[in-house]
Scaffold this motif. Structure first.
Motif, PDB file in Angstrom:
ATOM      1  N   SER A 110      43.811 -31.644  77.661  1.00 41.40           N
ATOM      2  CA  SER A 110      44.590 -32.856  77.399  1.00 41.40           C
ATOM      3  C   SER A 110      43.893 -33.758  76.389  1.00 41.40           C
ATOM      4  O   SER A 110      44.529 -34.297  75.471  1.00 41.40           O
ATOM      5  CB  SER A 110      44.822 -33.612  78.709  1.00 41.40           C
ATOM      6  OG  SER A 110      45.498 -34.829  78.482  1.00 41.40           O
ATOM      7  N   ARG A 111      42.576 -33.926  76.524  1.00 42.78           N
ATOM      8  CA  ARG A 111      41.833 -34.773  75.597  1.00 42.78           C
ATOM      9  C   ARG A 111      41.750 -34.140  74.210  1.00 42.78           C
ATOM     10  O   ARG A 111      41.792 -34.850  73.190  1.00 42.78           O
ATOM     11  CB  ARG A 111      40.429 -35.047  76.143  1.00 42.78           C
ATOM     12  CG  ARG A 111      40.391 -35.870  77.421  1.00 42.78           C
ATOM     13  CD  ARG A 111      40.920 -37.289  77.197  1.00 42.78           C
ATOM     14  NE  ARG A 111      40.224 -37.969  76.127  1.00 42.78           N
ATOM     15  CZ  ARG A 111      39.048 -38.610  76.290  1.00 42.78           C
ATOM     16  NH1 ARG A 111      38.476 -38.653  77.493  1.00 42.78           N
ATOM     17  NH2 ARG A 111      38.479 -39.218  75.281  1.00 42.78           N
ATOM     18  N   LEU A 112      41.623 -32.827  74.155  1.00 43.56           N
ATOM     19  CA  LEU A 112      41.568 -32.161  72.856  1.00 43.56           C
ATOM     20  C   LEU A 112      42.890 -32.285  72.108  1.00 43.56           C
ATOM     21  O   LEU A 112      42.924 -32.250  70.869  1.00 43.56           O
ATOM     22  CB  LEU A 112      41.195 -30.686  73.018  1.00 43.56           C
ATOM     23  CG  LEU A 112      39.761 -30.398  73.451  1.00 43.56           C
ATOM     24  CD1 LEU A 112      39.538 -28.901  73.571  1.00 43.56           C
ATOM     25  CD2 LEU A 112      38.742 -31.007  72.488  1.00 43.56           C
ATOM     26  N   ASN A 113      43.980 -32.435  72.849  1.00 49.66           N
ATOM     27  CA  ASN A 113      45.282 -32.622  72.202  1.00 49.66           C
ATOM     28  C   ASN A 113      45.365 -33.941  71.449  1.00 49.66           C
ATOM     29  O   ASN A 113      46.295 -34.150  70.663  1.00 49.66           O
ATOM     30  CB  ASN A 113      46.407 -32.543  73.246  1.00 49.66           C
ATOM     31  CG  ASN A 113      46.701 -31.121  73.668  1.00 49.66           C
ATOM     32  OD1 ASN A 113      46.500 -30.185  72.896  1.00 49.66           O
ATOM     33  ND2 ASN A 113      47.187 -30.940  74.889  1.00 49.66           N
ATOM     34  N   GLY A 149      45.857 -24.275  70.909  1.00 52.77           N
ATOM     35  CA  GLY A 149      45.839 -24.221  69.453  1.00 52.77           C
ATOM     36  C   GLY A 149      44.533 -23.825  68.822  1.00 52.77           C
ATOM     37  O   GLY A 149      44.449 -23.722  67.598  1.00 52.77           O
ATOM     38  N   VAL A 150      43.462 -23.604  69.629  1.00 47.58           N
ATOM     39  CA  VAL A 150      42.194 -23.130  69.063  1.00 47.58           C
ATOM     40  C   VAL A 150      42.389 -21.681  68.621  1.00 47.58           C
ATOM     41  O   VAL A 150      42.936 -20.859  69.360  1.00 47.58           O
ATOM     42  CB  VAL A 150      41.056 -23.228  70.094  1.00 47.58           C
ATOM     43  CG1 VAL A 150      39.764 -22.670  69.515  1.00 47.58           C
ATOM     44  CG2 VAL A 150      40.860 -24.677  70.528  1.00 47.58           C
ATOM     45  N   ALA A 151      41.939 -21.342  67.420  1.00 45.42           N
ATOM     46  CA  ALA A 151      42.189 -20.003  66.875  1.00 45.42           C
ATOM     47  C   ALA A 151      41.490 -18.905  67.664  1.00 45.42           C
ATOM     48  O   ALA A 151      42.059 -17.841  67.913  1.00 45.42           O
ATOM     49  CB  ALA A 151      41.761 -19.955  65.409  1.00 45.42           C
ATOM     50  N   ALA A 152      40.227 -19.137  68.061  1.00 50.38           N
ATOM     51  CA  ALA A 152      39.461 -18.122  68.783  1.00 50.38           C
ATOM     52  C   ALA A 152      38.492 -18.810  69.737  1.00 50.38           C
ATOM     53  O   ALA A 152      37.908 -19.842  69.395  1.00 50.38           O
ATOM     54  CB  ALA A 152      38.703 -17.217  67.816  1.00 50.38           C
ATOM     55  N   VAL A 153      38.338 -18.218  70.921  1.00 52.90           N
ATOM     56  CA  VAL A 153      37.429 -18.767  71.936  1.00 52.90           C
ATOM     57  C   VAL A 153      36.564 -17.639  72.476  1.00 52.90           C
ATOM     58  O   VAL A 153      37.079 -16.599  72.900  1.00 52.90           O
ATOM     59  CB  VAL A 153      38.204 -19.418  73.100  1.00 52.90           C
ATOM     60  CG1 VAL A 153      37.238 -19.923  74.165  1.00 52.90           C
ATOM     61  CG2 VAL A 153      39.068 -20.565  72.598  1.00 52.90           C
TER      62      VAL A 153
END
Length: 222
Positions: A110-113, A149-153
């Motif tokens: 939520s915060r990263l959004n 939405g992070v491309a790779a984790v």
């Protein structure tokens, strides 16, 4: 997702070592060792750290989000204790007093959004960030960040040892800087820790077809 040139990358390194971990039967995190290994592994990639080397800054959620909001970071490296309880991932970050602040995966996402430009790669040096056992991987933090939405984790499936993290990460970052292909970097770094019982725990979640969030300048050969 358009790949960023390797020469243009910036990284944010966050290491949480709350002062009262012993009260939760958790081992202390090697703060200075983690910061040094991360910066050494990143090599040519400029890295900002929380806390800064030699300072008493706090690895709190607010500080993490504020730093990401201040500028564009392509890589987020987060080292802390983690767990998965009743299908909810939790991170053991710090409050402003340096004590444990348990942050849920839901709250982190939520915060990263709030951030306009998310990191392209998030590395979670945190236990159970990819799940604790077969069947619960999709509720873990790694997939949630990819959905956000992070491309790779890169995350850990199970309770990985600090020794394996220390052996894995330098090779991973070194290989990543060769050609920007994150799945190849994971595979090669696993070989460096293949004698450990937990060598298989670093796993990759990706929303990229070619698993290449970063690229070399045109004409350059890795």
């Amino acid at each position: 997702v358009q790949p960023r040139l390797l020469g243009d990358l910036r990284a944010l390194v966050v290491v949480a070592n709350p002062s009262n971990l012993a009260g939760y039967n958790l081992a202390p995190v090697d703060l200075q060792g983690e910061l040094s290994r991360a910066k050494q592994g990143l090599e040519r990639i400029p890295a900002t750290t929380i806390p800064e080397m030699g300072s008493s800054g706090r690895a709190s959620l607010n500080n993490l989000v504020d730093k990401l909001r201040e500028g564009t970071y392509d890589i987020l490296y987060l080292a802390c204790h983690g767990t998965l309880v009743k299908d909810e991932p939790w991170l053991w970050l710090e409050d402003e007093g340096g004590k444990v602040a348990r942050v849920s995966g839901k709250e982190l996402v939520s915060r990263l959004n709030e951030i306009q430009q998310l990191p392209r790669l998030v590395v979670l040096a945190s236990c159970q960030s990819a799940g604790g056992q077969a069947g619960d991987a999709l509720v873990a933090l790694g997939p949630r960040l990819v959905d956000a939405g992070v491309a790779a984790v890169l995350a850990m499936q199970g309770n990985i040892s600090m020794q394996t993290i220390a052996g894995f990460m330098p090779g991973f970052f070194r290989e990543l800087q060769r050609d920007g292909q994150v799945d190849r970097a994971v595979a090669i770094a696993r070989r460096a820790v293949r004698e450990g019982f937990d060598w298989w725990m670093p796993v990759l979640f990706s929303r990229l077809r070619d698993n290449r969030p970063f690229s070399l300048p045109q004409g350059q050969v890795a």
